[in-house]
Design an enzyme around this catalytic site. Structure first.
Site, PDB file in Angstrom:
ATOM      1  N   LYS A  81       1.268  -0.518   3.757  1.00  0.00           N
ATOM      2  CA  LYS A  81       0.938  -1.904   4.081  1.00  0.00           C
ATOM      3  C   LYS A  81       2.050  -2.571   4.881  1.00  0.00           C
ATOM      4  CE  LYS A  81      -2.834  -2.902   1.065  1.00  0.00           C
ATOM      5  NZ  LYS A  81      -3.438  -3.829   0.095  1.00  0.00           N
ATOM      6  N   ARG A 130      -3.353   3.245  -5.156  1.00  0.00           N
ATOM      7  CA  ARG A 130      -4.250   3.537  -4.026  1.00  0.00           C
ATOM      8  C   ARG A 130      -3.404   3.972  -2.852  1.00  0.00           C
ATOM      9  NH1 ARG A 130      -6.694   0.827   0.404  1.00  0.00           N
ATOM     10  NH2 ARG A 130      -8.933   1.232   0.655  1.00  0.00           N
TER      11      ARG A 130
END
Length: 314
Positions: free
Chosen positions: A245, A279
């Site tokens: 991210k 995740r």
């Protein structure tokens, strides 16, 4: 604290690792059972979109998406998350088009594996079609923006991931501000959990996700990571979706193809602070990191013990 005080504290076990106070740790999700008091599940990511933020459409073709899903299982994933629409702001993806992207992947993966399959969607009708095809989790990253989604999940046996997110789907949310990020997120998730339970979703089928980077800047996502135990204290299995991210990229000044080490570090810190599902895009490395972190926490027994275990040092 003096050195002698620190030694005494260590000797009395005063610095035991944090373990989340799970209300219902043992979960049956599809064909698999997880004891989240004693293990961490690795969720792989397969995005069937032409503009995925990470793979830029590499798994948009059906055969590529299916191959990636089975490769993730081979690499040790417990769970495969299949998405057909990006979270990022942009034009809406029609429901039929989104379902047409994810449902065939779900069906083919289910036909060949008992892995947990989640569908990353906020649309009730996409969720319904995916569940019929074999999905066992609905992963809604929009904080239950579609109220009818709860009815679909309640009428099934699927688990629901409830994520903190403030923006309406696919819209901008500039300069997010929080009074206290962990407290605000915990309050939001608690309210959404209550809403789900009231709609008939049992608490043993609820997972929470604080939503790293979703309507959060880098400093906010970093603070959320170090305070993740305040989310895990809610008592529901906490999912940390940290892989590749932007808060990682901005922190270590790395583009999206060079964030593996930062992603692993963020995942490990999240596990130490109570996350029980991570995740991740890079499955094999993430599985190894999860097992090592479990061992440090005392949840995993090292395999093939030999070093300094006998009369000769091996």
């Amino acid at each position: 604290m003096t050195l002698s005080d620190g030694i005494a504290a260590a000797a009395t076990g005063a610095r035991e690792p944090y373990l989340p106070p799970l209300r219902i740790p043992v979960r049956r999700i599809g064909a698999r059972t997880f004891d989240f008091a004693a293990q961490v599940a690795v969720m792989a990511v397969v995005n069937r979109t032409p503009d995925s933020f990470y793979d830029k459409g590499r798994t948009f073709a059906l055969d590529a998406a299916v191959s990636a899903a089975f490769a993730a299982v081979d690499d040790g994933a417990d769970w495969v998350d299949i998405g057909g629409a990006p979270f990022a702001p942009g034009a809406p993806i029609p429901v039929d088009e989104e379902a047409g992207r994810v449902v065939p992947v779900v069906a083919e993966l289910r036909a060949g594996s008992d892995v947990v399959i989640s569908v990353d969607t906020f649309h009730a009708e996409v969720a319904r079609s995916a569940i019929r095809a074999g999905a066992t989790v609905v992963n809604d990253t929009t904080g239950l923006s579609d109220p009818t989604l709860l009815d679909i999940v309640a009428d099934s046996e699927a688990t629901l991931v409830i994520t903190h997110s403030l923006a309406a789907p696919r819209t901008q949310y500039p300069k997010p501000v929080y009074d206290d990020i962990a407290t605000d997120i915990a309050r939001f998730l608690s309210e959404r959990v209550e809403r789900a339970i009231a709609a008939g979703v049992p608490e043993e089928r609820i997972v929470v996700d604080p939503g790293h980077d979703l309507n959060k800047n880098t400093l906010q996502s970093l603070e959320l990571t170090r305070r993740l135990s305040e989310i895990a204290d809610l008592g529901y299995p906490t999912l940390a979706a940290v892989s590749n991210k932007d808060f990682i990229g901005e922190t270590i000044q790395a583009d999206r193809t060079a964030r593996l080490e930062g992603s692993i570090a963020a995942a490990v810190v999240s596990i130490m602070n109570g996350a029980r599902i991570i995740r991740m895009h890079n499955v094999a490395a993430s599985v190894a990191a999860a097992r090592m972190t479990e061992a440090i926490l005392g949840l995993w027994t090292p395999q093939g013990l030999r070093h300094n275990m006998g009369d000769a040092n091996e």
